[in-house]
Design a protein around this motif. Sequence first.
Motif, PDB file in Angstrom:
ATOM      1  N   VAL A   1       0.909  -1.227   0.008  1.00 40.97           N
ATOM      2  CA  VAL A   1       0.006  -0.048   0.215  1.00 40.97           C
ATOM      3  C   VAL A   1       0.869   1.265  -0.004  1.00 40.97           C
ATOM      4  O   VAL A   1       2.010   1.311   0.948  1.00 40.97           O
ATOM      5  CB  VAL A   1      -0.946  -0.004   1.392  1.00 40.97           C
TER       6      VAL A   1
ATOM      7  N   ARG B 102       1.595   4.980   1.127  1.00 46.80           N
ATOM      8  CA  ARG B 102       0.935   5.767   2.020  1.00 46.80           C
ATOM      9  C   ARG B 102       1.580   7.062   2.121  1.00 46.80           C
ATOM     10  O   ARG B 102       2.899   7.249   1.864  1.00 46.80           O
ATOM     11  CB  ARG B 102       1.392   5.078   3.427  1.00 46.80           C
TER      12      ARG B 102
ATOM     13  N   TYR C  87      -3.201  14.024   8.487  1.00 44.21           N
ATOM     14  CA  TYR C  87      -2.661  12.865   8.641  1.00 44.21           C
ATOM     15  C   TYR C  87      -3.571  11.646   9.059  1.00 44.21           C
ATOM     16  O   TYR C  87      -3.934  10.708   8.196  1.00 44.21           O
ATOM     17  CB  TYR C  87      -1.577  12.943   9.488  1.00 44.21           C
TER      18      TYR C  87
ATOM     19  N   SER D 149      -6.056  11.095   5.902  1.00 45.05           N
ATOM     20  CA  SER D 149      -5.388  10.259   5.058  1.00 45.05           C
ATOM     21  C   SER D 149      -5.093   8.854   5.441  1.00 45.05           C
ATOM     22  O   SER D 149      -5.305   7.793   4.595  1.00 45.05           O
ATOM     23  CB  SER D 149      -4.070  10.781   4.408  1.00 45.05           C
ATOM     24  N   THR D 150      -4.955   8.454   6.621  1.00 44.76           N
ATOM     25  CA  THR D 150      -4.791   7.412   7.188  1.00 44.76           C
ATOM     26  C   THR D 150      -6.034   6.374   6.913  1.00 44.76           C
ATOM     27  O   THR D 150      -6.232   5.252   6.454  1.00 44.76           O
ATOM     28  CB  THR D 150      -4.353   7.272   8.484  1.00 44.76           C
TER      29      THR D 150
ATOM     30  N   LEU E 268      -6.858   5.399   3.420  1.00 43.64           N
ATOM     31  CA  LEU E 268      -5.829   4.166   2.838  1.00 43.64           C
ATOM     32  C   LEU E 268      -6.783   3.023   2.530  1.00 43.64           C
ATOM     33  O   LEU E 268      -7.632   2.722   3.078  1.00 43.64           O
ATOM     34  CB  LEU E 268      -4.833   3.871   4.015  1.00 43.64           C
ATOM     35  N   PRO E 269      -6.208   2.560   1.318  1.00 42.42           N
ATOM     36  CA  PRO E 269      -6.839   1.452   0.687  1.00 42.42           C
ATOM     37  C   PRO E 269      -6.646   0.338   1.637  1.00 42.42           C
ATOM     38  O   PRO E 269      -5.382   0.077   2.305  1.00 42.42           O
ATOM     39  CB  PRO E 269      -6.393   0.983  -0.505  1.00 42.42           C
ATOM     40  N   ALA E 270      -7.372  -0.689   1.853  1.00 41.57           N
ATOM     41  CA  ALA E 270      -7.298  -2.093   2.490  1.00 41.57           C
ATOM     42  C   ALA E 270      -6.002  -2.861   1.928  1.00 41.57           C
ATOM     43  O   ALA E 270      -6.067  -3.008   0.814  1.00 41.57           O
ATOM     44  CB  ALA E 270      -8.502  -2.833   2.920  1.00 41.57           C
ATOM     45  N   ALA E 271      -5.263  -3.419   2.524  1.00 42.10           N
ATOM     46  CA  ALA E 271      -3.950  -4.211   2.049  1.00 42.10           C
ATOM     47  C   ALA E 271      -4.682  -5.406   1.592  1.00 42.10           C
ATOM     48  O   ALA E 271      -5.633  -5.939   2.149  1.00 42.10           O
ATOM     49  CB  ALA E 271      -3.099  -4.556   3.036  1.00 42.10           C
TER      50      ALA E 271
ATOM     51  N   ILE F   6      -2.792  -7.860   0.741  1.00 43.97           N
ATOM     52  CA  ILE F   6      -1.858  -9.115   1.303  1.00 43.97           C
ATOM     53  C   ILE F   6      -2.096  -8.840   3.042  1.00 43.97           C
ATOM     54  O   ILE F   6      -1.964  -7.991   3.379  1.00 43.97           O
ATOM     55  CB  ILE F   6      -0.478  -9.118   0.843  1.00 43.97           C
TER      56      ILE F   6
ATOM     57  N   ASN G 286      -3.255  -9.124   6.635  1.00 43.01           N
ATOM     58  CA  ASN G 286      -4.454  -8.232   7.500  1.00 43.01           C
ATOM     59  C   ASN G 286      -4.609  -6.755   6.917  1.00 43.01           C
ATOM     60  O   ASN G 286      -3.864  -6.115   6.696  1.00 43.01           O
ATOM     61  CB  ASN G 286      -3.686  -8.167   8.752  1.00 43.01           C
TER      62      ASN G 286
ATOM     63  N   ALA H 271      -3.369  -3.910   8.535  1.00 46.03           N
ATOM     64  CA  ALA H 271      -2.214  -3.850   8.972  1.00 46.03           C
ATOM     65  C   ALA H 271      -1.328  -2.649   8.660  1.00 46.03           C
ATOM     66  O   ALA H 271      -0.826  -1.745   9.712  1.00 46.03           O
ATOM     67  CB  ALA H 271      -1.275  -4.870   8.519  1.00 46.03           C
ATOM     68  N   PRO H 272      -1.549  -1.833   7.581  1.00 50.98           N
ATOM     69  CA  PRO H 272      -0.531  -0.681   7.112  1.00 50.98           C
ATOM     70  C   PRO H 272      -1.160   0.550   7.992  1.00 50.98           C
ATOM     71  O   PRO H 272      -0.671   1.669   8.006  1.00 50.98           O
ATOM     72  CB  PRO H 272      -0.716  -0.561   5.731  1.00 50.98           C
TER      73      PRO H 272
ATOM     74  N   VAL I 234      -2.997   0.885  11.363  1.00 53.87           N
ATOM     75  CA  VAL I 234      -2.898   0.684  12.868  1.00 53.87           C
ATOM     76  C   VAL I 234      -2.004   1.859  13.346  1.00 53.87           C
ATOM     77  O   VAL I 234      -2.415   2.645  14.098  1.00 53.87           O
ATOM     78  CB  VAL I 234      -2.729  -0.618  13.424  1.00 53.87           C
ATOM     79  N   PHE I 235      -0.635   1.556  13.133  1.00 49.80           N
ATOM     80  CA  PHE I 235       0.469   2.441  13.641  1.00 49.80           C
ATOM     81  C   PHE I 235       0.132   3.900  13.063  1.00 49.80           C
ATOM     82  O   PHE I 235       0.134   4.789  14.078  1.00 49.80           O
ATOM     83  CB  PHE I 235       1.821   1.881  12.989  1.00 49.80           C
ATOM     84  N   PRO I 236      -0.091   4.228  11.944  1.00 49.10           N
ATOM     85  CA  PRO I 236      -0.268   5.714  11.276  1.00 49.10           C
ATOM     86  C   PRO I 236      -1.459   6.126  12.179  1.00 49.10           C
ATOM     87  O   PRO I 236      -1.547   7.463  12.643  1.00 49.10           O
ATOM     88  CB  PRO I 236      -0.566   5.570  10.058  1.00 49.10           C
TER      89      PRO I 236
END
Lengths: 500, 159
Positions: free
Chosen positions: A190, A192, B18, B21-22, B25-28, B30, B32, B35-36, B38-40
């Motif tokens: 993805v 970002r 931010y 934009s988080t 974000l499109p769902a991953a 590959i 979970n 996953a990309p 949670v942290f942001p």
Amino acid sequence: MESLQLLFHGFTIAAQPMNILWVTIGGILGTIVGMLPGLGPATGVAVLLPLTFTMGPVAALITMGGVYYGAMYGGSRSSILINTPGDGAAIAATFDGYPMAMSGRAESALAMSAIASFIGGTISTFLIAFLAVPVSKFALKFGPSEYFLLYLFALTATATMSEGDKVKGFAAMILGLMIATIGIDMQSGVSRFTFGILELQGGIDFLIVIIAMFALGEVLKSFKNISDGKKQMQTKFGKVWISKADWKVSWKPILRATPIGFFVGVLPGAGGTIASLMAYSTEKQLSDHPEQFGHGAIEGLAAPEAANNSASVGALIPMLALGVPGSGTTAVMMGALLMLGLQPGPKLFQMQTEIVWGLIASMFIGNIILAVINIPMAGLLVRVLSVPPKILYPIVLALTFIGTYAISNSVSSFYLLLIFGLMGYFLGKAKYPTSPLVLAVIVGNSMEQSFRRAYTLSNASFDFLVSSPLCIILIILTIGAIVLPFIQDYMRNKKKAVNA
Amino acid sequence: MSLSTIMSMVVTLIGALYTFSTLMLPAARIGNPTAPKVFPLILGIALLILGFLLIIAELRNLPKTEEEKKKAKASLAFGPVEKNIIFTILNGILYALLFNPIGYIFSTFIFLNLQLLIFRGKQKWLNSMLISTIFAVFAFLLFNTFLGVFLPTSPLQFI
């Protein structure tokens, strides 16, 4: 015993003529950059980083080590002679060093600062040689959740223990972590926060952020010194050495300041500034004649000088053994290590013993060389201070550009350099510390990776935060790092209120 | 309004942008799908909270006396230092634009000369040109020839 053997092996590497040459060159260049008003070791290493690009990892690290403590020595030169500290850690050297120079004792001050730095640096290098291995062995037990919390603790401590507003420190830290998330996510693909800009897809190179913040941003901040005009400075010196009486009052303070400096240096976030100020106030309290402090008491120069060099060595332990830098300068060095394809941390000690011990041994040699450079050649080196900043700053600027180009091989990174340089300038002007930001940019990626691994391992829950006793200790430390400064501030204000 | 107040608003705004934009974000595809994110998301919300705290602190410390008001205004003053900074940034952009077309030595010569001109004035132009030439040639030789960092050359090819 194992450490001694490894250290001996390190000496056989560090004593190779080429490596001695590198540490000397690094030391001289570092001293020069360190002497420039406003520019300290972090800037020195950042500006001179590109010089090490084509070296092997050992030579590169040794050179950067030379730059690092060269800049520490250089910072005190300008403190003593023109009352302008090169960086925070050299502030304490202005308290008594400058009055000494004013009263015609510049030679003793220069010599004492170099001698104290040498002793502090050498003793603490012994300490690092014996402590680094146990620390790295302990760290081998760390899993992803421990690592995530360790990063969190180190960043938190840097944010709250740096000078100024703690909330601003935290904001700077989060901004840094955000910068680190820009680009394509390696695990999911993805893209970002790239906003459709192709150049951002590969992420923002942390080395460019380092150079922008610590080199360009600091130079922009130093523009205010340009209009200061030329400062009167002594350029002719007698014999640069100390008297027996000087030594007699100073040796105890030096030996007391060294361990203080070392342990403050090991703590994340604290570093040379706090170490030298702590050593100064300790000596003032212990002194029989505290009223002389601030008016040219030589032990008031010796103690902070020993402490700040000792702290700069101590700061290498968390960076090398854990892979978690605790200060701006060690963050830059870690950036350089990563660039060379080396991941600092416990595994570095297991697999790359040559590099680690070569560096540690070269610190002994570097200290000797710097003392030699800074005592007999003091008169020659400080001539740099008489070159007007109007000429030196443009040259440093040109170096930041070529450094950026050497890293990225592309002109588009010039724009990133300018953007982040301006950002560094404005953050600094609004009193936001930049060290937490830079630290966060460097460890951001590893921090997120360990977070994600730990998060997945505990089935997408936050249970991992309390999964082991060590985790709980780290959480307590982190909370302590947040709460402690606020309590200190509160106590200080209360004291002020009582006094007023 | 002081620079510090403006910065606290900028920080809050970045936090909001931010976080937004988080969430966008499109769902991953590959692993979970979240996953990309949670942290942001934690970062975005943390910065938003910090931004609000900073704004509150600014509001509580609004300048009251004339002296404080003057100080707040001074943080936004446009003086010689700010002029030099704007000039340096513009000079940097010009440097970036000229770097590839006319090569390292010539573009660096122009960059340094302009920078020295603004700091030192016209009187010492000969000295400034000498410094720029020496630096440009020396840096080119050092990086291009010794360190293996290939720098662009001018249409003249050899430098």
